[in-house]
Design an enzyme around this catalytic site. Sequence first.
Site, PDB file in Angstrom:
ATOM      1  N   LYS A  22     -27.229  55.559  49.159  1.00 16.32           N
ATOM      2  CA  LYS A  22     -27.630  56.241  47.925  1.00 16.32           C
ATOM      3  C   LYS A  22     -28.611  57.377  48.203  1.00 16.32           C
ATOM      4  CE  LYS A  22     -30.382  55.385  43.729  1.00 16.32           C
ATOM      5  NZ  LYS A  22     -31.663  56.001  44.116  1.00 16.32           N
ATOM      6  N   ARG A  97     -33.869  61.130  38.582  1.00 15.28           N
ATOM      7  CA  ARG A  97     -34.881  61.666  39.489  1.00 15.28           C
ATOM      8  C   ARG A  97     -34.243  62.468  40.618  1.00 15.28           C
ATOM      9  NH1 ARG A  97     -39.820  61.765  41.699  1.00 15.28           N
ATOM     10  NH2 ARG A  97     -39.980  61.553  43.942  1.00 15.28           N
ATOM     11  N   ASP A 121     -36.685  54.920  38.340  1.00 11.05           N
ATOM     12  CA  ASP A 121     -37.367  53.629  38.318  1.00 11.05           C
ATOM     13  C   ASP A 121     -38.753  53.721  37.695  1.00 11.05           C
ATOM     14  OD1 ASP A 121     -35.322  52.299  39.613  1.00 11.05           O
ATOM     15  OD2 ASP A 121     -36.095  52.808  41.591  1.00 11.05           O
ATOM     16  N   ASP A 319     -38.449  50.152  49.939  1.00 12.62           N
ATOM     17  CA  ASP A 319     -37.351  49.680  49.107  1.00 12.62           C
ATOM     18  C   ASP A 319     -36.920  48.251  49.424  1.00 12.62           C
ATOM     19  OD1 ASP A 319     -37.215  51.951  47.611  1.00 12.62           O
ATOM     20  OD2 ASP A 319     -35.570  52.863  48.713  1.00 12.62           O
ATOM     21  N   MET A 341     -47.192  52.148  48.457  1.00 10.63           N
ATOM     22  CA  MET A 341     -46.786  53.425  47.885  1.00 10.63           C
ATOM     23  C   MET A 341     -46.739  53.444  46.366  1.00 10.63           C
ATOM     24  SD  MET A 341     -43.896  54.857  50.498  1.00 10.63           S
ATOM     25  CE  MET A 341     -44.226  55.037  52.249  1.00 10.63           C
TER      26      MET A 341
END
Length: 437
Positions: A22, A97, A121, A319, A341
């Site tokens: 992705k 985004r 998100d 992630d 983060m």
Amino acid sequence: MAQFEVIGGKKLKGEIVPQGAKNEALQILSAVLLTAEKVTIGNIPDIVDVNLLIELLEDMNVQVERHDRQTATFQANDVNVAYLQTDAFKKKAGRLRGSVMLAGPMLARFKTALIPRPGGDKIGRRRMDTHILSFEKLGAKFNYHSGDGFFHLEAPALKGTFMLLDEPSVTGTANVVMAAVLAEGTTTIYNAACEPYLQQLCKMLNRMGANISGIGSNMLIIEGVESLGGTDHQMLPDMIEIGSFIGLAAMTQSEVTIKNVSLPNLGIIPEKFQQLGIQMNFVGDDIHIPAQDMYEIQSFLDGGTLTIYDHPWPGFTPDLLSIVLVVATQAKGSVLIHQKMFESRLFFVDKLIEMGANIILCDPHRAAVIGLERKHQLRGINMTSPDIRAGVSLLIAALSAEGKSTIQNIDQIDRGYQYIDKRLQALGAQIERVSRG
């Protein structure tokens, strides 16, 4: 709206093939705007975010020829630049985004671009500073329009320069690379991101005629060229999906083989799951995870509690921290998860606690997980997916839990994982997609 209904506690078995990456797709697809010639891209993930970006390109009059759901040819020989000023563009770009990745190519080739306020998100603040400041250093001017929530950028002429990025942002680095390849002179980017997806973009641009050196390091040197040509490109498998499937196999005590993982591009991902005690065998380019009744979290050499934290590549990707956290709930031992983060990414743990997990949320960035050692099975509950990665983490928890779980807001999961219910069903999972009125 749809939801997943999951009956957990089923052991899975079989092979699964990861989708295309992705995060790479959003960069690669944006790069087709840099040339008027044809660019053919393979292994495109069939997911909401990527399909929305392809729709945006089509709306901009980029010609798209779909060979199948994973392969397409793009030609941006007649781009409608005026479309960027329309309400239709602003509405669609504001939902994604990844649309920020259009800015670099548009500035480089058409001297104008719009950047929406970050969407996607709800995981905490996501700054645009790295993108905007880097474009300014190349000679772009910007204004923020509070009325439409967009940054409007203009660049009559981009000129190469030296820049030290304030953070090694992957999207920020990719955006400025795409702008710099057609700028006049030499651009040096220090503290650049060096993720495999960024390397893939640079290699693709070089095949198109760009002159980028230092690929794979944190210093990229770009000699500007006048124009770029077409090329073919094959995207990597999605490393986040691969990590998710490793966690799924361990959590459900299942034997699963993940096919064609591009092992050299996974970095320390396998090692981090091994630190949780998860066994895996590497067979060619496949990862075989045997069924394990129990896995034990390692300690540091001095006996201290293991800490797993995110860090720019080649460190551990943020992630996958949600996946690691869920998997640790049934391990033997304890681990501290430190999400540096994003300040909202750990808030989904309240649902895991409700399912019976033993987790202490220390603050917005840290969670201590005390493994249950399989002494107690998680229990199914009703829950909502807050973002892509937390959504899949909750899905993994539901697949391992006793009883029925319902997961709402699964559009978030669909943004990042293609056909996830069908692929899990093929492994033996009891999961159904149910439409709600």
